[in-house]
Design an enzyme around this catalytic site. Structure first.
Site, PDB file in Angstrom:
ATOM      1  N   GLY A  52     -11.460 -35.308 -28.841  1.00 55.95           N
ATOM      2  CA  GLY A  52     -10.092 -34.786 -28.855  1.00 55.95           C
ATOM      3  C   GLY A  52      -9.696 -34.051 -27.585  1.00 55.95           C
ATOM      4  O   GLY A  52      -8.649 -33.414 -27.532  1.00 55.95           O
ATOM      5  N   GLN A  53     -10.537 -34.132 -26.551  1.00 58.27           N
ATOM      6  CA  GLN A  53     -10.201 -33.438 -25.299  1.00 58.27           C
ATOM      7  C   GLN A  53      -9.098 -34.189 -24.558  1.00 58.27           C
ATOM      8  O   GLN A  53      -9.142 -35.422 -24.445  1.00 58.27           O
ATOM      9  CB  GLN A  53     -11.453 -33.345 -24.408  1.00 58.27           C
ATOM     10  CG  GLN A  53     -11.222 -32.504 -23.160  1.00 58.27           C
ATOM     11  CD  GLN A  53     -12.495 -32.281 -22.350  1.00 58.27           C
ATOM     12  OE1 GLN A  53     -13.572 -32.779 -22.693  1.00 58.27           O
ATOM     13  NE2 GLN A  53     -12.363 -31.548 -21.264  1.00 58.27           N
ATOM     14  N   ASN A 100     -13.328 -28.887 -27.425  1.00 62.21           N
ATOM     15  CA  ASN A 100     -13.287 -30.339 -27.567  1.00 62.21           C
ATOM     16  C   ASN A 100     -13.961 -30.954 -26.347  1.00 62.21           C
ATOM     17  O   ASN A 100     -13.704 -30.532 -25.220  1.00 62.21           O
ATOM     18  CB  ASN A 100     -11.838 -30.814 -27.667  1.00 62.21           C
ATOM     19  CG  ASN A 100     -11.133 -30.244 -28.895  1.00 62.21           C
ATOM     20  OD1 ASN A 100     -11.767 -30.013 -29.925  1.00 62.21           O
ATOM     21  ND2 ASN A 100      -9.842 -30.015 -28.789  1.00 62.21           N
ATOM     22  N   HIS A 125     -12.564 -25.813 -21.656  1.00 58.47           N
ATOM     23  CA  HIS A 125     -11.830 -24.663 -22.187  1.00 58.47           C
ATOM     24  C   HIS A 125     -12.198 -24.425 -23.640  1.00 58.47           C
ATOM     25  O   HIS A 125     -12.546 -25.353 -24.360  1.00 58.47           O
ATOM     26  CB  HIS A 125     -10.310 -24.862 -22.061  1.00 58.47           C
ATOM     27  CG  HIS A 125      -9.824 -26.160 -22.635  1.00 58.47           C
ATOM     28  ND1 HIS A 125      -9.938 -27.352 -21.957  1.00 58.47           N
ATOM     29  CD2 HIS A 125      -9.246 -26.450 -23.823  1.00 58.47           C
ATOM     30  CE1 HIS A 125      -9.445 -28.322 -22.715  1.00 58.47           C
ATOM     31  NE2 HIS A 125      -9.025 -27.809 -23.851  1.00 58.47           N
ATOM     32  N   ILE A 143       0.383 -23.918 -24.745  1.00 56.07           N
ATOM     33  CA  ILE A 143       1.799 -24.284 -24.669  1.00 56.07           C
ATOM     34  C   ILE A 143       2.284 -24.926 -25.972  1.00 56.07           C
ATOM     35  O   ILE A 143       3.487 -24.907 -26.267  1.00 56.07           O
ATOM     36  CB  ILE A 143       2.026 -25.215 -23.449  1.00 56.07           C
ATOM     37  CG1 ILE A 143       3.454 -25.143 -22.950  1.00 56.07           C
ATOM     38  CG2 ILE A 143       1.625 -26.646 -23.724  1.00 56.07           C
ATOM     39  CD1 ILE A 143       3.652 -25.750 -21.561  1.00 56.07           C
TER      40      ILE A 143
HETATM   41  P1  5GP Z   1      -7.738 -30.212 -25.460  1.00 54.78           P
HETATM   42  O1  5GP Z   1      -6.955 -31.241 -26.241  1.00 54.78           O
HETATM   43  O2  5GP Z   1      -8.107 -30.757 -24.092  1.00 54.78           O
HETATM   44  O3  5GP Z   1      -8.871 -29.615 -26.185  1.00 54.78           O
HETATM   45  O4  5GP Z   1      -6.725 -29.012 -25.259  1.00 54.78           O
HETATM   46  C1  5GP Z   1      -5.787 -28.947 -24.236  1.00 54.78           C
HETATM   47  C2  5GP Z   1      -4.788 -27.900 -24.649  1.00 54.78           C
HETATM   48  O5  5GP Z   1      -4.069 -27.509 -23.507  1.00 54.78           O
HETATM   49  C3  5GP Z   1      -3.759 -28.403 -25.672  1.00 54.78           C
HETATM   50  O6  5GP Z   1      -3.813 -27.583 -26.832  1.00 54.78           O
HETATM   51  C4  5GP Z   1      -2.432 -28.288 -24.939  1.00 54.78           C
HETATM   52  O7  5GP Z   1      -1.377 -27.865 -25.767  1.00 54.78           O
HETATM   53  C5  5GP Z   1      -2.740 -27.269 -23.849  1.00 54.78           C
HETATM   54  N1  5GP Z   1      -1.970 -27.467 -22.627  1.00 54.78           N
HETATM   55  C6  5GP Z   1      -1.781 -28.629 -21.944  1.00 54.78           C
HETATM   56  N2  5GP Z   1      -1.034 -28.421 -20.845  1.00 54.78           N
HETATM   57  C7  5GP Z   1      -0.742 -27.084 -20.829  1.00 54.78           C
HETATM   58  C8  5GP Z   1      -0.003 -26.266 -19.931  1.00 54.78           C
HETATM   59  O8  5GP Z   1       0.554 -26.707 -18.930  1.00 54.78           O
HETATM   60  N3  5GP Z   1       0.078 -24.946 -20.223  1.00 54.78           N
HETATM   61  C9  5GP Z   1      -0.533 -24.408 -21.338  1.00 54.78           C
HETATM   62  N4  5GP Z   1      -0.388 -23.095 -21.529  1.00 54.78           N
HETATM   63  N5  5GP Z   1      -1.242 -25.154 -22.195  1.00 54.78           N
HETATM   64  C10 5GP Z   1      -1.350 -26.477 -21.953  1.00 54.78           C
END
Ligand code: 5GP
Ligand code: ZN
Length: 112
Positions: free
Chosen positions: A91-92, A85, A98, A30
């Site tokens: 940074g998670q 992450n 994922h 997103i």
């Molecule tokens: P993390 O920081 O946990 O490695 O990555 C989480 C990712 O999920 C971030 O890049 C963030 O932009 C994405 N994200 C969070 N909420 C949503 C959502 O509701 N929809 C989508 N498509 N991506 C999301």
């Protein structure tokens, strides 16, 4: 269910899905950090990489394969980054494991 990625997997909240099978989904991030930025994840709720158990590890291999196939489809197979992450200091921000796949611009060595 409070996990946003479980809700996306269950189609309870919308996403731009680009892949789905019985075990995995992939959708565009997103808040993209590159022209191509999508996420590949298991439908099974596993909070962090470090929460995976022996039976889960084949999912990582499958995620790598789907990431590679989708990178090809997205036209970035010449060069892209795969990142997982893990934990707050890693940074998670979403606690459902994922794989980020980023491409379409020059990516440099430092991950920040
Ligand atoms: P993390 O920081 O946990 O490695 O990555 C989480 C990712 O999920 C971030 O890049 C963030 O932009 C994405 N994200 C969070 N909420 C949503 C959502 O509701 N929809 C989508 N498509 N991506 C999301
Ligand atoms: Zn989840």
């Amino acid at each position: 269910m409070s996990c946003i990625f479980c809700q996306i997997a269950a189609k309870e909240i919308p996403s731009q899905l680009i892949y789905e099978d019985d075990e995995l989904i992939a959708f565009y991030d997103i808040q993209p950090q590159a022209p191509v930025h999508f996420l590949v994840l298991p439908k099974k709720h596993i909070p962090r990489l470090t929460d995976m158990t022996d039976g889960d590890y084949p999912l990582i291999g499958k995620m790598a394969r789907v990431a590679t196939e989708l990178a090809e489809k997205e036209g970035v197979s010449d060069g892209f980054r795969v990142a997982v992450n893990c934990g707050e200091q890693g940074g998670q921000t979403v606690w459902h494991v994922h794989m980020h796949v980023l491409g379409g611009r020059q990516l440099n060595g430092c991950l920040g």
